[in-house]
Every structure is written in C-alpha cells, then in structure tokens.
Motif scaffolding. Structure first.
Motif, PDB file in Angstrom:
ATOM      1  N   THR A 157       2.964   3.673   7.113  1.00  0.00           N
ATOM      2  CA  THR A 157       4.048   2.740   7.457  1.00  0.00           C
ATOM      3  C   THR A 157       4.750   2.171   6.224  1.00  0.00           C
ATOM      4  N   ALA A 158       4.349   2.607   5.024  1.00  0.00           N
ATOM      5  CA  ALA A 158       4.909   2.022   3.799  1.00  0.00           C
ATOM      6  C   ALA A 158       6.405   2.314   3.684  1.00  0.00           C
ATOM      7  N   GLU A 212       0.842  -1.193   0.000  1.00  0.00           N
ATOM      8  CA  GLU A 212       0.000   0.000   0.000  1.00  0.00           C
ATOM      9  C   GLU A 212       0.884   1.252   0.000  1.00  0.00           C
ATOM     10  N   THR A 240      -6.302  -5.512   7.720  1.00  0.00           N
ATOM     11  CA  THR A 240      -5.896  -4.113   7.639  1.00  0.00           C
ATOM     12  C   THR A 240      -7.084  -3.242   7.266  1.00  0.00           C
ATOM     13  N   THR A 262      -7.599   0.040   4.907  1.00  0.00           N
ATOM     14  CA  THR A 262      -6.887   0.824   3.907  1.00  0.00           C
ATOM     15  C   THR A 262      -6.626   2.228   4.453  1.00  0.00           C
ATOM     16  N   HIS A 273       0.785   4.586   2.415  1.00  0.00           N
ATOM     17  CA  HIS A 273       0.392   4.336   3.793  1.00  0.00           C
ATOM     18  C   HIS A 273       1.463   4.892   4.732  1.00  0.00           C
ATOM     19  N   ARG A 280       3.697  -2.362   3.530  1.00  0.00           N
ATOM     20  CA  ARG A 280       3.275  -1.899   4.850  1.00  0.00           C
ATOM     21  C   ARG A 280       4.136  -2.554   5.932  1.00  0.00           C
ATOM     22  N   ASP A 281       4.850  -1.730   6.676  1.00  0.00           N
ATOM     23  CA  ASP A 281       5.736  -2.268   7.701  1.00  0.00           C
ATOM     24  C   ASP A 281       4.951  -2.794   8.899  1.00  0.00           C
ATOM     25  N   ASP A 282       3.765  -2.230   9.172  1.00  0.00           N
ATOM     26  CA  ASP A 282       2.967  -2.749  10.277  1.00  0.00           C
ATOM     27  C   ASP A 282       2.495  -4.169   9.982  1.00  0.00           C
TER      28      ASP A 282
END
Length: 502
Positions: free
Chosen positions: A43-44, A38, A361, A363, A41, A50-52
C-alpha cells in the motif's frame, strides 16, 4: 444500581478545543519505520507512506500529531533528517539504544501530515542542543525564503513554508532519564530565551513548555511553578504526561486511575493561576497533556523498553496489545479531558502506530485497530462542541489510588450545530448494571440519534492480526427518551456513546 444525571442547556464548562484529540509519533521502535513509513509495502505511496495506515489515521481526525519525540528528541539533530536521503547520516539513538537511519525527517513528516489531514506539532531539542538550533529549525520550517535556512528548505523540495504553528520546547526535561536532563531553573531559563526569540520571529506561534513527566515525580508540582516563574510570558502551555498500568491485575483500582488525573490537572491549573497572579499578568497559559495512555503490557511480560536492544534498526518496542479493560480506562481519561477542557487545550494519545498505540501493523502485512482505537475515535468524532456541566448521583467505591470513585464516569458534549448532545459513559461496576435517568433541562430531547456500545465478557480480550474485530463496537439498545428524560440500562463493565437529538 441507579444513576441520576443532570445537564442544563445553559450550564457549560466551555467550548472544547478540538486539539484534545491529537496524537504523538516518536522515532521509537516501529512507530515510524514499519508503522507510517514502509517503502515496498503493497500500500506504500510514492513517499513510502503506508496508505492503509493513513486511512485509519484519517478516520481518527486527529487535529495535531506531535513529532519527533519524546525522549528521542533530546539527542536529535534535526539537520540529520533533511536533504538527499542517500547523504543523511546514520546515528545511534541514545534514548532507546537503537540505530536511526534518518530516512524520515522534518520535510517527510510534514508531507505525511498533509496526507493524513492533520497538522504538525514539532518539538525542538533543548537537551543536547539549544537556542541556535531551535531558531534555525523554526526559520527552515516557517520563513518563506530569502534566508539561509528557508532557502535550504526550498532547495530540499519544499518551496512553500511548512507554517508549523505549535512547538514543544523540549521533552520531559524534569526526568533524569532524559539526555542532558536539566533542573527546573536551568530549563526555565532556556525555555524562556528560546520562547522569546520564537515569539520575536512570529508572535502568533504557540509554545509548550515542559511540565512534569507524571504526578509522581519528586519535583512535582514545584517544577511547574519554577519553570512558569521564569518563562510565563513567553509560553502558552505547560505539558503534562501520564501513563497507567495494572501491574497487580486489580480491575477496580485500574479503572480508578483517571481520578488522580483530574487532581493533576486541577493542581497545575492552580499553579498557573498562582504564577499569573504573582506576575500581575494578563497572559493565559493552558495545559497540553501531550502524552497519555495505558502502558504496561510489554513491560509486564519482560519485553525490553530500550535496554539491551543492541542498537537495532526499528526493533519491536513497547508494542502493547491492548485489551477490553483498557477501553474503559481510555474512555474515562478522554472524559476527564472533556470535563477539564477549560484547562486542557491540547492532549496527545501516545503513541499513534505500533508503539503503545491504537493502530497496529504487521511489517509487510495488514493493519488493524487495537481495542483503544474505538473510544478515541468516538470522542474525536462526537466530542467537539460545548462541554456541559454534568451532575451525577451514583454509588461510589474506594480504591488504593482514590476514594469515592463513582461507578459511572460520564461527560457530555453539545454539538456545534446544537442538534445533539453526546453522552460518553463508562459503567465501572464489575457485576451490576446501572439504571440511568438523565434530566436534560432546557433541551427538550426528541430521541436517541445513536447508541454505540463496547462490551466483552473477557476483560483481557484483545484484537489481533488473526482476529482484528474481537473487541469492537456494536449498536446498543435499551436506552430511550421517556417523558422528556433519557432512561435505560448500562451493562456492567461497558463503554457507551449515546447521542440524543434535541
């Protein structure tokens, strides 16, 4: 109600292959786009991942992730997903009636795997494509350089080979819903020829042939017999798939659905032995149970699983909200794989993110753990080592899917260092606690190293973005070592991990 359990230090099923705790990602719904990938995001990372989500995936320690499908792969051209992103074609995905942008492809998935601490398990298209395309993909991924396909990979930014060790020869080719569905004879011949060529390229590769899509297929188990007759020497695994539902809201029948899975594995194990004996072969073929999970919640609500999507891009599909009841069945399924680890060497929960998945998740928003994340997590962390034979004396019940279903489902694993034995236990009984008495012959148990309990008064309780910890594990009590035996009580409708120091 009482349950007597016995294990012995010297009586083991075998060493568990860690890969039974693997997972699956398909280009379906928001599994990839809006799931692991994503861009934009908060955390991208630099690749748009996405790192989360990566953090929760790393926590599961999944040894393999199967990709890119699934039904998707049978009409997928892997060439669409390589090279500059702005030059990749947008295609219609006929499996799920959606639009595929091809922003994610083979190279991106390999990079994601490296960041997630897992290894890729790639599937080749043996539906609309075949021999030539499969060998080209293998060469692209694994040849160091100096050939057309390997040099194309290097040009696309991956100087070192991806070194993909495990390959699926198509997906669910027994299913009439599959793009270019084949008969067992047609598929077995193709799988054999592709497998033979892949083994010429690298005899150490591990190859998975398609078995039955579930044990209710009209061609089961004749499909496995014919495919293995044709391809036995050139494959290493036969795949099995199974999804479970609770359409009629029958708790005890639902919790019994892991029992037919045991028979499913036993039956196909017998087919493997028959073909091996018939061919006078020294080669061993094992089972890859590379799609399994509970799947019915969205269907029960009338949410589309592909029909009428109108070619949308990454729509919300198959996003089951798992409840506490599902924790118990998933725990039983994992126990089955442990007890059958002499046959099952690979198993992949389907899927990993958003689509019938343990991770969800929003979005542009947060990520959270679904209820079924937890039994998968504990089995992956503490179900590695030697699977022990477990004898259980406990009352049983009859269900529509199986008779003599034990109220206690249990698997036991001795850790690699020999210091602990992990018991994974599910009390299926809806109303009564189970008083357990475990005889650990030859082990000399010293104490309880850890006791994890998952229980909830509401079977239908779920985790949501607003309440992500509604169903979650807690420290258990009431189990201890007394006079060299493990004793205690398991509440009704409960999941337990009990690690005993020995």
């Amino acid at each position: 109600m009482k349950a007597r359990i016995a294990v012995h230090r010297d009586f083991k099923i075998g060493t568990i292959d860690d890969r039974i705790y693997s997972a699956f990602l398909e280009h379906l719904g928001r599994a990839v786009y809006g799931g692991i990938y994503e861009p934009g995001h908060a955390t991208a990372d630099e690749d748009g991942f996405r790192d989360d989500v990566l953090e929760l995936v790393r926590g599961l320690k999944a040894p393999l992730v199967r990709y890119p499908g699934g039904n998707f792969v049978s009409n997928y051209d892997w060439l669409d997903g390589i090279g500059p992103k702005n030059e990749r074609p947008v295609r219609l995905d006929y499996a799920w009636k959606t639009t595929e942008t091809n922003e994610m492809g083979t190279d991106e998935f390999i990079r994601w795997c490296r960041k997630a601490g897992t290894e890729p398990m790639l599937a080749v298209n043996l539906g609309s494509k075949g021999f030539t395309e499969a060998l080209a993909m293998l060469e692209y991924c694994n040849h160091p350089g100096g050939s057309y396909w390997s040099d194309l990979r290097r040009k696309n930014g991956s100087a070192e080979p991806h070194n993909v060790r495990i390959w699926c020869l198509g997906n669910e080719m027994d299913g009439p819903w599959q793009m270019n569905h084949r008969t067992a004879h047609e598929y077995g011949r193709v799988a054999n020829e592709v497998g033979r060529a892949m083994k010429v390229f690298d005899p150490t590769l591990e190859l998975v042939a398609c078995g039955s899509s579930n044990h209710n297929m009209p061609t089961y188990p004749a499909w496995e017999a014919e495919v293995l007759e044709l391809a036995y020497e050139n494959v290493d695994y036969i795949s099995l798939h199974q999804y479970w539902d609770n359409w009629d809201d029958d708790y005890l029948n639902f919790l019994a659905k892991s029992v037919p899975v045991d028979r499913y594995i036993q039956t196909i194990g017998g087919v493997i032995d028959y073909v091996k004996a018939k061919k006078r072969s020294k080669h061993n073929v094992y089972i890859s149970f590379d799609e399994w999970n509970v799947w019915y919640h969205t269907r029960k609500k009338g949410v589309s699983d592909g029909d009428g999507v109108n070619w949308a891009k990454a729509p919300s599909l198959l996003e089951d909200a798992y409840n506490f009841e599902d924790v118990l069945l998933v725990g039983c399924a994992l126990n089955t794989f442990i007890r059958r680890s002499d046959r099952v060497r690979i198993a992949c929960i389907a899927q990993l993110v958003n689509v019938i998945a343990p991770i969800m998740t929003q979005t542009g928003g947060p990520v959270w753990k679904q209820t079924i994340y937890y039994p998968y997590y504990y089995a992956s962390l503490y179900g590695r080592g030697d699977a022990l034979n477990v004898a259980v004396d406990v009352p049983t019940y009859d269900a529509r899917v199986a008779d003599d279903v034990p109220y206690l489902d249990v698997a036991a694993v001795r850790s690699r260092d020999g210091g602990t034995v992990a018991f994974f236990m599910v009390n299926r009984h809806p109303d009564e606690a189970l008083a357990i008495d475990i005889d650990m012959a030859g082990f000399a148990p010293k104490g309880i190293a850890e006791h994890v309990l998952i229980a909830h008064p509401d079977l239908k309780a779920t985790n949501t973005v607003a309440n992500p910890d509604h169903v979650s594990p807690r420290i258990g009590d009431g189990i201890s070592v007394i006079d060299g035996r493990v004793k205690g009580n398991l509440p009704p409708r409960s999941y337990h991990l009990v690690r005993v120091s020995v």
